[in-house]
Scaffold this active site. Structure first.
Site, PDB file in Angstrom:
ATOM      1  N   HIS A  26     -28.714  38.906   0.211  1.00  0.00           N
ATOM      2  CA  HIS A  26     -28.655  38.023  -0.964  1.00  0.00           C
ATOM      3  C   HIS A  26     -27.273  38.114  -1.620  1.00  0.00           C
ATOM      4  O   HIS A  26     -26.597  37.098  -1.820  1.00  0.00           O
ATOM      5  CB  HIS A  26     -29.752  38.467  -1.949  1.00  0.00           C
ATOM      6  CG  HIS A  26     -29.820  37.662  -3.203  1.00  0.00           C
ATOM      7  ND1 HIS A  26     -30.831  36.775  -3.466  1.00  0.00           N
ATOM      8  CD2 HIS A  26     -29.005  37.611  -4.287  1.00  0.00           C
ATOM      9  CE1 HIS A  26     -30.629  36.221  -4.643  1.00  0.00           C
ATOM     10  NE2 HIS A  26     -29.523  36.718  -5.168  1.00  0.00           N
ATOM     11  N   GLU A  27     -26.847  39.328  -1.937  1.00  0.00           N
ATOM     12  CA  GLU A  27     -25.586  39.480  -2.677  1.00  0.00           C
ATOM     13  C   GLU A  27     -24.398  39.059  -1.826  1.00  0.00           C
ATOM     14  O   GLU A  27     -23.468  38.431  -2.337  1.00  0.00           O
ATOM     15  CB  GLU A  27     -25.407  40.927  -3.165  1.00  0.00           C
ATOM     16  CG  GLU A  27     -26.543  41.458  -4.049  1.00  0.00           C
ATOM     17  CD  GLU A  27     -26.892  40.580  -5.224  1.00  0.00           C
ATOM     18  OE1 GLU A  27     -26.036  39.781  -5.655  1.00  0.00           O
ATOM     19  OE2 GLU A  27     -28.036  40.661  -5.706  1.00  0.00           O
ATOM     20  N   GLU A  47     -28.261  30.621  -6.725  1.00  0.00           N
ATOM     21  CA  GLU A  47     -29.395  31.517  -6.470  1.00  0.00           C
ATOM     22  C   GLU A  47     -30.381  31.000  -5.422  1.00  0.00           C
ATOM     23  O   GLU A  47     -30.976  31.779  -4.687  1.00  0.00           O
ATOM     24  CB  GLU A  47     -30.138  31.824  -7.776  1.00  0.00           C
ATOM     25  CG  GLU A  47     -29.313  32.627  -8.768  1.00  0.00           C
ATOM     26  CD  GLU A  47     -28.770  33.939  -8.203  1.00  0.00           C
ATOM     27  OE1 GLU A  47     -29.310  34.435  -7.189  1.00  0.00           O
ATOM     28  OE2 GLU A  47     -27.786  34.449  -8.757  1.00  0.00           O
TER      29      GLU A  47
HETATM   30 ZN   LIG Z   1     -28.406  36.204  -6.863  1.00  0.00          ZN
END
Ligand SMILES: [Zn+2]
Length: 930
Positions: A339-340, A362
């Protein structure tokens, strides 16, 4: 650059602060775009140590901001600052006559709008259009304790020493607490840092360290290179005694005692970066050469994507061998790191222009944490798990008035609290579902091309959804006509989603209608919303689900649509793999036909994702009375033929809404239902098999948990036998399985089992493991009084009391009444142990969720009547608990009678199956003996 060192006490320093005029009037939160920052040099001298005395947790700060004038008639400069005291301010020329002082700002030149968190500097002379200037501000700020901006956290090292770390969290709008800045995502600029630190500390920043010099006070100055042009929210540093290890350009940063526990995270980070480099076709190193993954002992988020310095909660990167290196912990690590790292592209190199478009970052990060990680770590089957983890979650969150659209209107997201509102699970989870839907419809190559084009065009720029949609449209396959902008609007600017109603009552014809799905159609939500629905389907004649996993057409504009078939269709499944964001409601006959198909070998090739979808949809339709729970359970009969994780997980997730409402007698009938439906999966997964897939391991955990909770098969006995074996050998069960297994063995186990766990609890040092053990001790079915006595007599530390008590009633439905009486009889002692009546009220409210009869409701009412005054300001929680019990009772009386009758009937019918179960029991017994 040298800071003007302030050695006075803070109070004295404050007297030198410029007295800033307070702004009056309606707050305007946004900054003017007529001035744009190009670069910042932030110079900080923080006082972090006890030896800093009264100055501790203050910062002497200084910032040099190069600004470019982008408009005409510019007579003031406005930027963000929050809880920062300006001590001096000046403006110099930074172009032709670089260094020439233009203005030193006096008290009367400064205005501060506290609500909008903006500082305005009045200019004596208008700035030159396109001119380049240097704004220099000196200030005093705080090292905070609320995990915002620049904050401090403590930890205890392995030798028992208290350590203090200073670190940052600038997203969403906390950079303005660290230094005055243009704190909006579209104001990209280059950042460099100069940090003064104590001798035994070191600093890490977004970029590499360039130079360290002494300042003659047993402190050093660390100077860092300039970052790529980035938004303020990605600015980050850590001031600590941590160590770094890795290569010159890729490092893990942890406290020294964890240095050797990050191998898995290190590899994941490396593999993820390589995979994204290849996939996006823009190398990470094009923007920044340095990547650090830092583990913070305490942090507000699982991870933060600061460019070059990602900060994670410690347990994301650090794995304790034998404790937190099981599949689920590793999956967690995989997801958060993927994710990051995906944010290095989606979010960092291309950024949403404002917070109402936050999903542009996101939604993609959540999507890639499944689908990119799936490619590299296929054994976790993350793409398969997406449906039960994300889609089902999104559909449940997006069916109430409290939901929000992915893209909110600009004017609704202005203030700090409105910006905070966008940090909502819907943004992440629904966003990822919509991305997945588009990716599947477009087909992967087209989708990949669209996002590469988008990233390339907008590199180092800020975007709106229209910028993304342009590239989606350019790469959209033309085969099926669609109003694409209506499609984007429906799924990103509208809230909610539809139910597709399927009616196949006329032979050879299927009629479709749609309606928005809401949990409470009277909650004021707009019921009339419609959506462009991609229609994919398979039948018994066309059962290649992968081949047909694309829209055959779109359902929009019209009230209903029909599909005609040449020959009768027994079963039809819509929304293949639940790729598209909606639920499907089948008429009763079709549903029965689908159930029959699922009972066939290999479930007639209907994929696990669709089997899970059918279950999740049915439970949700029952929740809003579109079907009766009897229908749901009749459908669940097919589970007798099911061993896959996804449908079982969907079942176990939805069951508690019903099982929590069943009385003790009804629980017995439900247990019989489980007895029939779970036998195959229980046999298939076994108790001791070691070569299970990851999803089978997850499934076994849930299956054994439910089987032992309802004393099914030989579950209790097998857990105890295995417990004996582990006890004898002195080993521990695998971390994946440990808590479930301890709980299952203790539930019906003798005192010796309980005592063994108590000894392990006392010997154990790791808090997370102690919590697992204490929860398992609470599973005891017949020693709960003894266990409770241990809690209230202080033999179990107070900080574990809540965990120790909760599992007593959640894990033993039979004991809820007795445990309620036991807890309430000792309320004074209980409140003392739990740290006050507020926590005690929380506990009583929680157990109230498990009360299922009028007699139990009366017990609660009597308790509140007699003891309510003890709870003082927390008494409303108890009254609410009575309301909840009352509502639950009425709900059960209205909604469950048919289910209860059905369960009784299936209980009676199960007698005929006893022979089969006896045979299974014999085979289990054989496995135990050997
Ligand atoms: Zn995020």
């Amino acid at each position: 650059m040298k800071l003007c060192v302030t050695t006075l006490l803070l109070l004295l320093a404050l007297s030198a602060i410029l007295s800033v005029n307070a702004y009056k009037g309606e707050p305007v939160y946004r900054l003017n775009t007529n001035i744009r920052p190009e670069s910042y040099t932030v110079v900080l001298k923080p006082y972090l140590l006890v030896s800093d005395g009264p100055q501790r947790f203050t910062v002497d700060g200084e910032v040099f901001i190069t600004i470019r004038v982008r408009g005409e008639d510019v007579s003031e400069i406005t930027l963000n600052a929050h809880q920062i005291e300006i001590t001096s301010a000046s403006l110099s020329d930074n172009s032709i006559n670089a260094g020439r002082l233009i203005q030193t700002f006096s008290t009367g030149d400064l205005n501060y709008d506290e609500t909008a968190q903006k500082l305005t500097l009045k200019l004596q002379k208008e700035l030159m259009p396109n001119g380049l200037y240097l704004l220099h501000l000196e200030y005093v700020s705080q090292i905070r304790n609320d995990q915002k901006g620049f904050f401090h956290v403590n930890y205890t090292d392995n030798s028992g020493n208290e350590k203090c770390v200073g670190l940052t969290q600038a997203q969403p709008i906390n950079a303005r607490m660290i230094f005055p800045c243009f704190d909006e995502p579209s104001f990209r600029a280059h950042f460099s840092l100069e940090m003064s630190r104590p001798a035994n500390y070191n600093t890490v920043f977004n970029t590499a360290l360039m130079e360290t010099t002494t300042d003659g006070e047993e402190r050093f100055w660390d100077r860092f290179g300039s970052s790529p042009a980035m938004p303020t929210y990605l600015f980050a540093f850590i001031l600590s005694e941590f160590v770094s290890h890795g290569s010159d350009t890729y490092k893990i940063v942890t406290r020294v005692e964890h240095e050797n526990k990050t191998d898995f995270a290190y590899k994941v980070g490396e593999r993820a970066t390589n995979a994204f480099n290849e996939y996006f076709q823009i190398p990470y190193k094009k923007s920044i050469s340095y990547m650090q993954l830092a583990a913070a002992p305490n942090f507000p988020f699982n991870g933060m994507e600061n460019w070059g310095l990602m900060i994670y909660k410690e347990h994301v990167l650090v794995h304790e061998p034998g404790y937190t290196d099981d599949w689920s912990n590793k999956q967690f690590t995989l997801s958060i790191i993927f994710h990051e790292i995906s944010h290095m592209w989606f979010g960092n190199s291309v950024t949403y222009n404002w917070w109402n478009h936050f999903w542009l970052s996101e939604a993609f990060a959540r999507y890639f944490e499944y689908f990119m990680a799936h490619k590299l770590y296929y054994e976790y089957r993350l793409a398969d798990q997406f449906v039960v983890n994300e889609m089902h979650l999104a559909l449940s969150l997006d069916a109430s008035k409290s939901t929000q659209p992915l893209t909110s209107p600009d004017e609704e997201i202005q203030s700090p609290s409105e910006i905070g509102y966008k940090f909502n699970t819907v943004t992440y989870t629904k966003g990822a579902c919509i991305i997945r839907m588009m990716a599947t419809i477009m087909t992967q190559p087209n989708f990949d091309k669209a996002i590469r084009d988008y990233l390339e065009e907008f590199l180092y720029k800020s975007t709106t959804p229209a910028d993304l949609f342009k590239h989606i449209e350019n790469n959209w396959p033309t085969a099926t006509p669609i109003d694409l902008y209506q499609f984007f609007y429906d799924w990103t600017e509208q809230v909610g989603y539809p139910v597709l109603f399927v009616n196949a009552s006329v032979e050879g014809v299927v009629t479709l209608t749609q309606e928005r799905f809401l949990y409470d159609s009277g909650d004021g939500s707009n019921k009339s919303l419609t959506y462009v629905i991609p229609i994919s389907y398979a039948t018994e004649h066309e059962r290649d689900f992968s081949k047909y996993n694309f829209p055959r057409f779109y359902f929009w504009k019209v009230d209903n649509m029909t599909i005609s078939f040449d020959k009768p269709v027994k079963w039809i499944i819509f929304n293949l793999f639940q790729t598209n964001y909606y639920r499907v409601f089948y008429d009763r006959t079709t549903l029965l036909n689908i159930k029959a198909a699922l009972m066939e070998p290999h479930h007639s090739e209907i994929p696990a994702a669709n089997r899970a979808q059918l279950i999740d949809d049915l439970f949700n339709f029952a929740r809003v009375s579109m079907v009766d729970y009897e229908t749901v359970f009749q459908f669940l009969e097919y589970l007798a033929n099911e061993t896959d994780y996804l449908p079982w997980h969907a079942t176990f997730t939805n069951l508690p809404r019903v099982t929590q409402r069943l009385t003790r007698q009804q629980q017995k009938d439900f247990a019989e239902f489980l007895n029939i439906t779970m036998v195959k999966v229980y046999t298939h997964l076994g108790f001791t098999l070691t070569n299970l897939t990851i999803l089978d391991t997850y499934n076994r955990n849930e299956v054994i948990s439910w089987a032992c909770k309802y004393h099914l098969f030989d579950c209790d006995k097998r857990a105890q036998l295995l417990f004996d074996k582990f006890k004898k050998s002195g080993t521990k069960p695998a971390p994946d399985f440990r808590e479930t297994f301890y709980c299952s063995a203790t539930r019906e186990g003798t005192f010796a089992y309980y005592q063994t766990l108590k000894n392990r609890f006392d010997d154990e040092k790791l808090v997370s493991e102690k919590k697992k053990i204490i929860r398992a001790m609470g599973c005891t079915g017949h020693l709960y009084e003894y266990h409770f006595d241990k809690i209230i007599s202080g033999l179990i530390p107070k900080e574990y009391a809540m965990d120790a008590i909760t599992s007593m009633y959640t894990q033993n439905p039979d004991n809820v009444r007795s445990i309620f009486i036991m807890l309430t009889n000792s309320i004074e002692k209980l409140a003392e142990i739990l740290g006050g009546y507020s926590n005690a009220a929380n506990l009583i409210s929680d157990i109230a969720n498990y009360l299922t009869t009028h007699e139990q409701k009366k017990l609660l009412e009597d308790f509140v009547k007699t003891n309510g005054t003890l709870f003082e300001s927390s008494v409303p929680k108890l009254h609410h608990a009575i309301y909840v019990v009352d509502t639950n009772l009425k709900w059960a009386e209205k909604r469950l009678p048919r289910l209860i009758k059905y369960l009784k009937k299936s209980n009676a019918a199960s007698i005929s199956s006893l022979t089969a179960f006896s045979l299974i029991f014999i085979s289990f017994s054989h496995e135990i003996c050997c």
